[in-house]
Design a protein around this motif. Structure first.
Motif, PDB file in Angstrom:
ATOM      1  N   HIS A 258       0.793  -1.221   0.000  1.00 24.70           N
ATOM      2  CA  HIS A 258       0.000   0.000   0.000  1.00 24.70           C
ATOM      3  C   HIS A 258       0.836   1.287   0.000  1.00 24.70           C
ATOM      4  CE1 HIS A 258      -3.668   2.215   1.945  1.00 24.70           C
ATOM      5  NE2 HIS A 258      -3.007   2.968   1.089  1.00 24.70           N
ATOM      6  N   GLY A 259       1.542   1.605   1.081  1.00 23.19           N
ATOM      7  CA  GLY A 259       2.235   2.888   1.131  1.00 23.19           C
ATOM      8  C   GLY A 259       2.888   3.111   2.478  1.00 23.19           C
ATOM      9  N   ALA A 260       2.903   4.357   2.924  1.00 22.87           N
ATOM     10  CA  ALA A 260       3.608   4.697   4.152  1.00 22.87           C
ATOM     11  C   ALA A 260       2.799   5.674   4.990  1.00 22.87           C
ATOM     12  CB  ALA A 260       4.962   5.310   3.807  1.00 22.87           C
ATOM     13  N   VAL A 261       3.032   5.641   6.297  1.00 25.30           N
ATOM     14  CA  VAL A 261       2.418   6.611   7.214  1.00 25.30           C
ATOM     15  C   VAL A 261       3.524   7.150   8.115  1.00 25.30           C
ATOM     16  CG1 VAL A 261       0.697   7.012   9.023  1.00 25.30           C
ATOM     17  CG2 VAL A 261       0.248   5.302   7.256  1.00 25.30           C
ATOM     18  N   THR A 262       3.579   8.479   8.240  1.00 27.31           N
ATOM     19  CA  THR A 262       4.468   9.085   9.236  1.00 27.31           C
ATOM     20  C   THR A 262       3.626   9.952  10.154  1.00 27.31           C
ATOM     21  OG1 THR A 262       4.938  11.000   7.822  1.00 27.31           O
ATOM     22  CG2 THR A 262       6.489   9.162   7.711  1.00 27.31           C
ATOM     23  N   CYS A 263       4.177  10.245  11.315  1.00 27.53           N
ATOM     24  CA  CYS A 263       3.474  11.145  12.229  1.00 27.53           C
ATOM     25  C   CYS A 263       4.489  12.111  12.807  1.00 27.53           C
ATOM     26  CB  CYS A 263       2.779  10.348  13.328  1.00 27.53           C
ATOM     27  SG  CYS A 263       3.934   9.416  14.351  1.00 27.53           S
ATOM     28  N   GLY A 264       4.004  13.127  13.484  1.00 25.43           N
ATOM     29  CA  GLY A 264       4.898  14.099  14.098  1.00 25.43           C
ATOM     30  C   GLY A 264       4.142  14.982  15.057  1.00 25.43           C
ATOM     31  N   GLU A 265       4.916  15.775  15.793  1.00 25.35           N
ATOM     32  CA  GLU A 265       4.267  16.728  16.709  1.00 25.35           C
ATOM     33  C   GLU A 265       3.489  17.762  15.913  1.00 25.35           C
ATOM     34  OE1 GLU A 265       7.285  18.531  19.106  1.00 25.35           O
ATOM     35  OE2 GLU A 265       8.052  16.582  19.750  1.00 25.35           O
ATOM     36  N   ASN A 266       3.971  18.033  14.700  1.00 20.39           N
ATOM     37  CA  ASN A 266       3.309  19.030  13.859  1.00 20.39           C
ATOM     38  C   ASN A 266       3.434  18.605  12.391  1.00 20.39           C
ATOM     39  OD1 ASN A 266       5.980  19.765  13.043  1.00 20.39           O
ATOM     40  ND2 ASN A 266       6.142  20.997  14.894  1.00 20.39           N
ATOM     41  N   ILE A 267       2.873  19.424  11.507  1.00 19.09           N
ATOM     42  CA  ILE A 267       2.830  19.080  10.082  1.00 19.09           C
ATOM     43  C   ILE A 267       4.243  18.982   9.504  1.00 19.09           C
ATOM     44  CG2 ILE A 267       2.035  19.876   7.818  1.00 19.09           C
ATOM     45  CD1 ILE A 267      -0.307  21.284   9.350  1.00 19.09           C
ATOM     46  N   THR A 268       5.102  19.935   9.852  1.00 20.66           N
ATOM     47  CA  THR A 268       6.458  19.944   9.290  1.00 20.66           C
ATOM     48  C   THR A 268       7.215  18.675   9.672  1.00 20.66           C
ATOM     49  OG1 THR A 268       6.507  22.348   9.413  1.00 20.66           O
ATOM     50  CG2 THR A 268       8.625  21.258   9.198  1.00 20.66           C
ATOM     51  N   GLN A 269       7.112  18.269  10.925  1.00 16.25           N
ATOM     52  CA  GLN A 269       7.849  17.077  11.351  1.00 16.25           C
ATOM     53  C   GLN A 269       7.357  15.821  10.618  1.00 16.25           C
ATOM     54  OE1 GLN A 269       7.544  15.672  15.490  1.00 16.25           O
ATOM     55  NE2 GLN A 269       9.771  15.580  15.526  1.00 16.25           N
ATOM     56  N   ALA A 270       6.042  15.680  10.477  1.00 17.77           N
ATOM     57  CA  ALA A 270       5.500  14.508   9.761  1.00 17.77           C
ATOM     58  C   ALA A 270       5.929  14.529   8.291  1.00 17.77           C
ATOM     59  CB  ALA A 270       3.976  14.499   9.880  1.00 17.77           C
ATOM     60  N   LEU A 271       5.938  15.718   7.698  1.00 20.63           N
ATOM     61  CA  LEU A 271       6.329  15.868   6.294  1.00 20.63           C
ATOM     62  C   LEU A 271       7.809  15.522   6.088  1.00 20.63           C
ATOM     63  CD1 LEU A 271       5.633  17.004   3.433  1.00 20.63           C
ATOM     64  CD2 LEU A 271       6.340  19.233   4.291  1.00 20.63           C
ATOM     65  N   LEU A 272       8.669  16.060   6.946  1.00 20.48           N
ATOM     66  CA  LEU A 272      10.105  15.796   6.805  1.00 20.48           C
ATOM     67  C   LEU A 272      10.403  14.320   7.030  1.00 20.48           C
ATOM     68  CD1 LEU A 272      11.683  18.963   8.478  1.00 20.48           C
ATOM     69  CD2 LEU A 272      11.334  18.492   6.048  1.00 20.48           C
ATOM     70  N   ARG A 273       9.651  13.690   7.909  1.00 21.81           N
ATOM     71  CA  ARG A 273       9.862  12.250   8.128  1.00 21.81           C
ATOM     72  C   ARG A 273       9.490  11.454   6.874  1.00 21.81           C
ATOM     73  NH1 ARG A 273       7.804  11.944  14.470  1.00 21.81           N
ATOM     74  NH2 ARG A 273       9.881  12.236  15.358  1.00 21.81           N
ATOM     75  N   MET A 274       8.445  11.874   6.186  1.00 20.87           N
ATOM     76  CA  MET A 274       8.070  11.177   4.946  1.00 20.87           C
ATOM     77  C   MET A 274       9.168  11.375   3.901  1.00 20.87           C
ATOM     78  SD  MET A 274       5.759   9.217   3.595  1.00 20.87           S
ATOM     79  CE  MET A 274       4.237   9.359   4.528  1.00 20.87           C
ATOM     80  N   GLU A 275       9.722  12.573   3.826  1.00 20.63           N
ATOM     81  CA  GLU A 275      10.803  12.824   2.874  1.00 20.63           C
ATOM     82  C   GLU A 275      12.032  11.980   3.207  1.00 20.63           C
ATOM     83  OE1 GLU A 275       9.766  17.497   1.818  1.00 20.63           O
ATOM     84  OE2 GLU A 275      11.789  16.944   2.414  1.00 20.63           O
TER      85      GLU A 275
END
Ligand SMILES: [Zn+2]
Length: 202
Positions: free
Chosen positions: A166-183
């Motif tokens: 299927h794909g991937a899921v990341t999480c974070g304290e905020n949007i930027t952290q979740a986004l950078l983790r996906m990158e």
């Protein structure tokens, strides 16, 4: 003026979600109408992207307000919450420290989730340093309760997971952290894939 303050927070977070969607799309971490993002508001309320919209071209109307039971509290005409809203709500409910959940289909990370190859075993050091161990969760159909529950459980102890086939899921304290983790996840998966190919040619 508490309502005014709340409204301003909603608008600011919607704008951050729009920018995150554009970045995900530009970096080819998702295509078509794939992927979904949610963010926690105060209390048991969350913002989540609408079903069936490209994350590269979202406007404020493409983001809905839902509660912890999945009920829509505020939505533009014709907009429905993402089909994965159950997963987002399950993750946010079970993990109070998580402020944002991001689901995408990045090509290389998803290829590892398809093949069953262990990304952790061949990834550059940056993956372990930045994300720790990234498990691949057993297959569960998109939008299912099973997928929601196993993702919510895994994100109690991990900040990124692969979903089999299927794909991937990341999480974070905020949007930027979740986004950078996906990158970071996709960058590591791409490097791991190329590294494996080079080794195979030797
Ligand atoms: Zn998906």
């Amino acid at each position: 003026m508490p309502e005014r303050k709340e409204e301003q927070l909603v608008l600011r977070l919607k704008d951050e979600l729009i920018v995150a969607g554009q970045r995900l799309w530009q970096r080819q971490l998702l295509g078509g109408r794939d992927g979904n993002i949610s963010v926690r508001l105060d209390g048991a309320l969350y913002l989540i992207t609408a079903s069936g919209v490209s994350k590269g071209f979202m406007g404020r109307d493409d983001i809905l307000l839902v509660d912890d039971k999945g009920r829509v509290r505020e939505a533009a005409a014709g907009r429905q919450p993402s089909v994965e809203s159950g997963m987002h709500i399950a993750v946010l409910q079970r993990n109070p420290a998580i402020g944002c959940v991001l689901h995408a289909h990045p090509v290389y990370a998803t290829a590892f989730a398809l093949s069953g190859a262990d990304l952790n075993a061949c990834a550059p050091e940056a993956l372990q340093l930045n994300l720790g161990y990234v498990p691949t969760l057993p297959y569960a159909p998109a939008g299912s309760q099973e997928l929601a529950q196993q993702t919510a459980q895994a994100l109690q102890t991990h900040c990124a997971v692969l979903l089999a086939r299927h794909g991937a899921v990341t999480c974070g304290e905020n949007i930027t952290q979740a986004l950078l983790r996906m990158e970071t996840l996709e960058q590591a998966a791409k490097t791991a894939y190329i590294g494996k190919r080079l080794c195979a040619q030797e």
